[in-house]
Design a protein around this motif. Structure first.
Motif, PDB file in Angstrom:
ATOM      1  N   LEU A   1      44.086  62.648  71.736  1.00  0.00           N
ATOM      2  CA  LEU A   1      44.937  61.665  71.067  1.00  0.00           C
ATOM      3  C   LEU A   1      44.806  60.357  71.817  1.00  0.00           C
ATOM      4  O   LEU A   1      44.912  60.341  73.048  1.00  0.00           O
ATOM      5  CB  LEU A   1      46.406  62.122  71.062  1.00  0.00           C
ATOM      6  CG  LEU A   1      46.836  62.972  69.850  1.00  0.00           C
ATOM      7  CD1 LEU A   1      45.970  64.198  69.713  1.00  0.00           C
ATOM      8  CD2 LEU A   1      48.300  63.344  69.946  1.00  0.00           C
ATOM      9  N   SER A   2      44.571  59.252  71.094  1.00  0.00           N
ATOM     10  CA  SER A   2      44.345  57.991  71.798  1.00  0.00           C
ATOM     11  C   SER A   2      44.879  56.796  71.020  1.00  0.00           C
ATOM     12  O   SER A   2      44.963  56.815  69.791  1.00  0.00           O
ATOM     13  CB  SER A   2      42.848  57.802  72.070  1.00  0.00           C
ATOM     14  OG  SER A   2      42.141  57.769  70.852  1.00  0.00           O
ATOM     15  N   ASN A   3      45.243  55.763  71.800  1.00  0.00           N
ATOM     16  CA  ASN A   3      45.514  54.444  71.218  1.00  0.00           C
ATOM     17  C   ASN A   3      44.941  53.417  72.195  1.00  0.00           C
ATOM     18  O   ASN A   3      44.186  53.781  73.106  1.00  0.00           O
ATOM     19  CB  ASN A   3      47.013  54.245  70.958  1.00  0.00           C
ATOM     20  CG  ASN A   3      47.859  54.342  72.216  1.00  0.00           C
ATOM     21  OD1 ASN A   3      47.343  54.329  73.335  1.00  0.00           O
ATOM     22  ND2 ASN A   3      49.163  54.454  72.047  1.00  0.00           N
ATOM     23  N   ASP A   4      45.293  52.147  72.031  1.00  0.00           N
ATOM     24  CA  ASP A   4      44.710  51.103  72.884  1.00  0.00           C
ATOM     25  C   ASP A   4      45.101  51.252  74.357  1.00  0.00           C
ATOM     26  O   ASP A   4      44.437  50.736  75.244  1.00  0.00           O
ATOM     27  CB  ASP A   4      45.154  49.708  72.402  1.00  0.00           C
ATOM     28  CG  ASP A   4      44.555  49.398  71.034  1.00  0.00           C
ATOM     29  OD1 ASP A   4      43.580  50.076  70.660  1.00  0.00           O
ATOM     30  OD2 ASP A   4      45.078  48.500  70.341  1.00  0.00           O
ATOM     31  N   LEU A   5      46.207  51.971  74.612  1.00  0.00           N
ATOM     32  CA  LEU A   5      46.728  52.034  75.982  1.00  0.00           C
ATOM     33  C   LEU A   5      46.236  53.241  76.773  1.00  0.00           C
ATOM     34  O   LEU A   5      46.069  53.166  77.980  1.00  0.00           O
ATOM     35  CB  LEU A   5      48.259  52.048  75.959  1.00  0.00           C
ATOM     36  CG  LEU A   5      48.928  50.771  75.436  1.00  0.00           C
ATOM     37  CD1 LEU A   5      50.445  50.969  75.350  1.00  0.00           C
ATOM     38  CD2 LEU A   5      48.612  49.584  76.336  1.00  0.00           C
ATOM     39  N   ASN A   6      46.043  54.366  76.090  1.00  0.00           N
ATOM     40  CA  ASN A   6      45.684  55.578  76.838  1.00  0.00           C
ATOM     41  C   ASN A   6      45.112  56.638  75.910  1.00  0.00           C
ATOM     42  O   ASN A   6      45.197  56.510  74.687  1.00  0.00           O
ATOM     43  CB  ASN A   6      46.910  56.135  77.568  1.00  0.00           C
ATOM     44  CG  ASN A   6      46.546  56.662  78.954  1.00  0.00           C
ATOM     45  OD1 ASN A   6      45.483  57.243  79.151  1.00  0.00           O
ATOM     46  ND2 ASN A   6      47.425  56.448  79.922  1.00  0.00           N
ATOM     47  N   SER A   7      44.530  57.679  76.496  1.00  0.00           N
ATOM     48  CA  SER A   7      44.085  58.823  75.694  1.00  0.00           C
ATOM     49  C   SER A   7      44.252  60.098  76.514  1.00  0.00           C
ATOM     50  O   SER A   7      44.109  60.085  77.742  1.00  0.00           O
ATOM     51  CB  SER A   7      42.638  58.639  75.246  1.00  0.00           C
ATOM     52  OG  SER A   7      41.757  59.043  76.250  1.00  0.00           O
ATOM     53  N   PHE A   8      44.594  61.184  75.824  1.00  0.00           N
ATOM     54  CA  PHE A   8      44.835  62.471  76.486  1.00  0.00           C
ATOM     55  C   PHE A   8      44.142  63.581  75.711  1.00  0.00           C
ATOM     56  O   PHE A   8      44.292  63.684  74.489  1.00  0.00           O
ATOM     57  CB  PHE A   8      46.345  62.761  76.550  1.00  0.00           C
ATOM     58  CG  PHE A   8      47.101  61.774  77.387  1.00  0.00           C
ATOM     59  CD1 PHE A   8      47.196  61.938  78.763  1.00  0.00           C
ATOM     60  CD2 PHE A   8      47.689  60.655  76.815  1.00  0.00           C
ATOM     61  CE1 PHE A   8      47.876  61.018  79.555  1.00  0.00           C
ATOM     62  CE2 PHE A   8      48.373  59.725  77.589  1.00  0.00           C
ATOM     63  CZ  PHE A   8      48.467  59.902  78.964  1.00  0.00           C
ATOM     64  N   THR A   9      43.382  64.404  76.423  1.00  0.00           N
ATOM     65  CA  THR A   9      42.714  65.549  75.805  1.00  0.00           C
ATOM     66  C   THR A   9      43.411  66.821  76.274  1.00  0.00           C
ATOM     67  O   THR A   9      43.241  67.242  77.418  1.00  0.00           O
ATOM     68  CB  THR A   9      41.218  65.588  76.199  1.00  0.00           C
ATOM     69  OG1 THR A   9      40.626  64.342  75.840  1.00  0.00           O
ATOM     70  CG2 THR A   9      40.493  66.727  75.494  1.00  0.00           C
ATOM     71  N   GLU A  10      44.231  67.359  75.396  1.00  0.00           N
ATOM     72  CA  GLU A  10      44.967  68.590  75.707  1.00  0.00           C
ATOM     73  C   GLU A  10      45.318  69.274  74.394  1.00  0.00           C
ATOM     74  O   GLU A  10      44.942  68.806  73.321  1.00  0.00           O
ATOM     75  CB  GLU A  10      46.243  68.264  76.510  1.00  0.00           C
ATOM     76  CG  GLU A  10      45.956  67.862  77.958  1.00  0.00           C
ATOM     77  CD  GLU A  10      47.206  67.848  78.819  1.00  0.00           C
ATOM     78  OE1 GLU A  10      47.846  68.905  78.936  1.00  0.00           O
ATOM     79  OE2 GLU A  10      47.537  66.783  79.367  1.00  0.00           O
ATOM     80  N   ALA A  11      46.089  70.349  74.480  1.00  0.00           N
ATOM     81  CA  ALA A  11      46.458  71.076  73.265  1.00  0.00           C
ATOM     82  C   ALA A  11      47.314  70.193  72.354  1.00  0.00           C
ATOM     83  O   ALA A  11      48.189  69.463  72.819  1.00  0.00           O
ATOM     84  CB  ALA A  11      47.207  72.347  73.629  1.00  0.00           C
ATOM     85  N   LEU A  12      47.023  70.279  71.054  1.00  0.00           N
ATOM     86  CA  LEU A  12      47.790  69.594  70.011  1.00  0.00           C
ATOM     87  C   LEU A  12      48.406  70.686  69.150  1.00  0.00           C
ATOM     88  O   LEU A  12      47.695  71.567  68.651  1.00  0.00           O
ATOM     89  CB  LEU A  12      46.861  68.715  69.174  1.00  0.00           C
ATOM     90  CG  LEU A  12      47.454  68.072  67.918  1.00  0.00           C
ATOM     91  CD1 LEU A  12      48.483  67.016  68.293  1.00  0.00           C
ATOM     92  CD2 LEU A  12      46.353  67.446  67.069  1.00  0.00           C
ATOM     93  N   LEU A  13      49.715  70.633  68.973  1.00  0.00           N
ATOM     94  CA  LEU A  13      50.427  71.672  68.220  1.00  0.00           C
ATOM     95  C   LEU A  13      51.007  71.085  66.940  1.00  0.00           C
ATOM     96  O   LEU A  13      51.678  70.054  66.971  1.00  0.00           O
ATOM     97  CB  LEU A  13      51.554  72.251  69.094  1.00  0.00           C
ATOM     98  CG  LEU A  13      52.458  73.306  68.452  1.00  0.00           C
ATOM     99  CD1 LEU A  13      51.706  74.607  68.224  1.00  0.00           C
ATOM    100  CD2 LEU A  13      53.688  73.564  69.333  1.00  0.00           C
TER     101      LEU A  13
END
Length: 399
Positions: A220-232
Motif C-alpha cells: 500500500l503506498s501514497n506520496d509519503l510512504n509505502s508498506f508491504t505487509e498483509a492486507l485484510l
C-alpha cells in the motif's frame, strides 16, 4: 509527608505511567499513580491480540512520526530495546520474534503487566489508585502541584502526564492530557486516529464485504510512504498491517495505491506465459498467486471485457495496462474506523516545548509529558511501547 503528599503524581497507569513509577521509586521517590479506569494496564493487556508486541529488534528514529522528528533520539538512545528485553529476560518471560523484528510474549500480555507491577512493588514507594478521575491540576507559586480527583486531593512536587491519547475510549483513552497541557500554555497538534482500518462507501465497499476474511500480501503506498505487509479485507473496508501502517500517513479525501502482487513483475510474467501457455486465461494464471475469490473481484474491476479471452489473444498493450492496474490499483477510502479501534493517536503535545532529555515542560517546572500524549507516534510493530518505556525512563531520572 502526609498521606496525600507525594514527590510525584503520575496521571495514567498504562505502559509509560507504570514504567515511570517503578523507575522513579527506584530512585527513592514516593509516587502516586492515578488511573481513571477500574483496572491498570488495560491497553497493555489487549495489545498484540493479547500477546503484547512489547518492542522491536530494529528501533530507529525513522520508525516514529512527529512534527519534530529529532525529539525521539535522546530518549531512545538512553533506554534502548535491549534494555527492555533485558528486563523481560530477568523475569523469565518467554517471547518470540515474528516478522519485521517484532517481539511478542508467548504466554500473554498479562506477564508484561505483572512485571511492571512487581517493579513498582519492589520499593513500597508506589501507590496506585484505580477508578480515580482527575478533575483539575493546579500549581502554586512555589511550584507545588495540587491534583484534584473524585476521591480527594493530592499534592506533589512533580506531575507526570502519562494519560495516553484518544484511541480506544472503552479502555480508558481520553483527552485529559491535552487539556492539562493547554492549561499550562502548551500548543497541541491536531489529533486523529492512527494505526486504524480504512472504511469505504463506494462500489469498492461491496468488493471488500464480499472478500471479508481474505488476506493477501500487498504493498500500500501514497506520496509519503509505502508498506508491504498483509492486507485484510473486512465488511467495512481494509485492515491488516499494511492498512494500519499507511493510515498514519493518510488524510481524509486522499487516495492511495494497492500493488496486489508486489513480488511479481506482472507484465514480464504475462508476456512469458503468452509464449508458453497462449490458451490460458488471465484468472487461471493469477489464482496461482492470489486467492480465487480475490482474482474474480479483480477481474470484474480490471479486465472484465477480456475475462474469457485467452492470453495469446491479448495485445502486449492490453497486458501492460492490466499489469499496471494490478500493481497500482487506486482506491479512495471514505474514512477510517476512528478512535474506536485505533491503536494510537497521531498529533498531541508539541515536543518543541518539552525537553527531549528530561520530558519536562519548558513552560512549567515540574510538569512532565511521556508516552502517547506527546506528538510522537510509532509505526506498528512494538515501536509505541518502546517509546513508552524510553520516554518514561528519561523522565524518571528528573521527577
Amino acid at each position: 509527608m502526609s498521606s496525600n503528599q507525594y514527590d510525584v503524581v503520575v496521571l495514567g497507569a498504562g505502559a509509560s505511567g507504570l514504567m515511570l513509577a517503578a523507575k522513579a521509586a527506584a530512585r527513592g521517590r514516593k509516587v502516586l499513580v492515578v488511573e481513571k479506569a477500574n483496572k491498570v494496564g488495560k491497553k497493555i493487556l489487549m495489545s498484540g491480540g493479547g500477546k503484547c508486541n512489547f518492542t522491536n529488534l530494529y528501533v530507529e528514529p525513522d520508525n516514529f512520526i512527529s512534527h519534530n522528528p529529532h525529539f525521539v533520539i535522546s530518549a531512545l538512545s538512553r533506554y534502548t530495546n535491549w534494555d527492555f528485553i533485558g528486563l523481560v529476560c530477568e523475569y523469565g518471560i518467554d517471547y518470540e520474534e515474528r516478522k519485521h523484528g517484532q517481539l511478542f510474549t508467548l504466554n500473554g500480555a498479562k506477564e508484561i503487566l505483572a512485571m511492571l507491577l512487581k517493579e513498582c512493588e519492589k520499593t513500597h514507594l508506589v501507590d496506585i489508585k484505580t477508578s480515580c478521575e482527575v478533575k483539575a491540576v493546579t500549581c502554586s507559586a512555589e511550584d507545588h502541584f495540587q491534583v484534584a480527583t473524585n476521591i480527594g486531593y493530592f499534592q506533589a512536587e512533580s506531575v507526570v502526564v502519562a494519560s495516553g491519547g484518544l484511541s480506544i475510549p472503552t479502555l480508558g483513552g481520553s483527552g485529559i492530557g491535552y487539556e492539562i497541557a493547554k492549561q499550562f500554555g502548551h500548543h497541541i497538534f491536531p489529533t486523529r486516529a492512527g494505526l486504524v482500518p480504512f472504511t469505504f462507501s463506494d462500489q469498492f465497499k461491496e468488493v471488500t464485504t464480499r472478500l471479508s476474511g481474505n488476506a493477501v500480501e500487498a504493498t500500500l503506498s501514497n506520496d509519503l510512504n509505502s508498506f508491504t505487509e498483509a492486507l485484510l479485507f473486512t465488511h467495512r473496508g481494509l485492515s491488516g498491517p499494511s492498512s494500519l501502517q499507511l493510515s498514519n500517513y493518510w488524510n481524509a479525501g486522499q487516495t492511495f495505491n494497492i500493488d496486489f502482487l508486489p513480488s511479481l513483475g506482472l507484465f514480464d510474467f504475462f508476456k512469458a506465459k503468452k509464449q508458453t501457455q497462449p490458451k490460458v486465461l488471465l484468472r487461471t494464471l493469477l489464482t496461482e498467486h492470489l486467492p480465487k475469490s480475490v482474482v474474480i473481484e479483480l477481474q470484474n474491476l480490471v479486465w472484465s471485457t477480456w475475462a474469457e479471452t485467452a492470453i495469446g489473444q491479448l495485445s502486449d498493450e492490453k497486458l501492460e495496462h492490466i499489469a499496471k492496474q494490478l500493481h497500482q490499483f487506486e482506491v479512495k477510502p471514505s474514512g477510517t474506523e476512528g478512535y474506536r479501534t485505533a491503536e494510537v493517536t497521531l498529533g498531541g503535545v508539541d515536543t518543541t516545548e518539552v525537553s527531549s532529555k528530561t520530558m519536562e515542560s519548558k513552560k512549567q517546572k515540574g510538569l512532565f509529558f511521556i508516552g502517547e500524549v506527546l506528538d510522537v507516534t510509532g509505526h506498528l510493530g512494538g515501536f509505541n511501547f518502546q517509546w513508552a518505556w524510553a520516554s518514561a525512563h528519561a523522565a524518571s531520572e528528573y521527577v
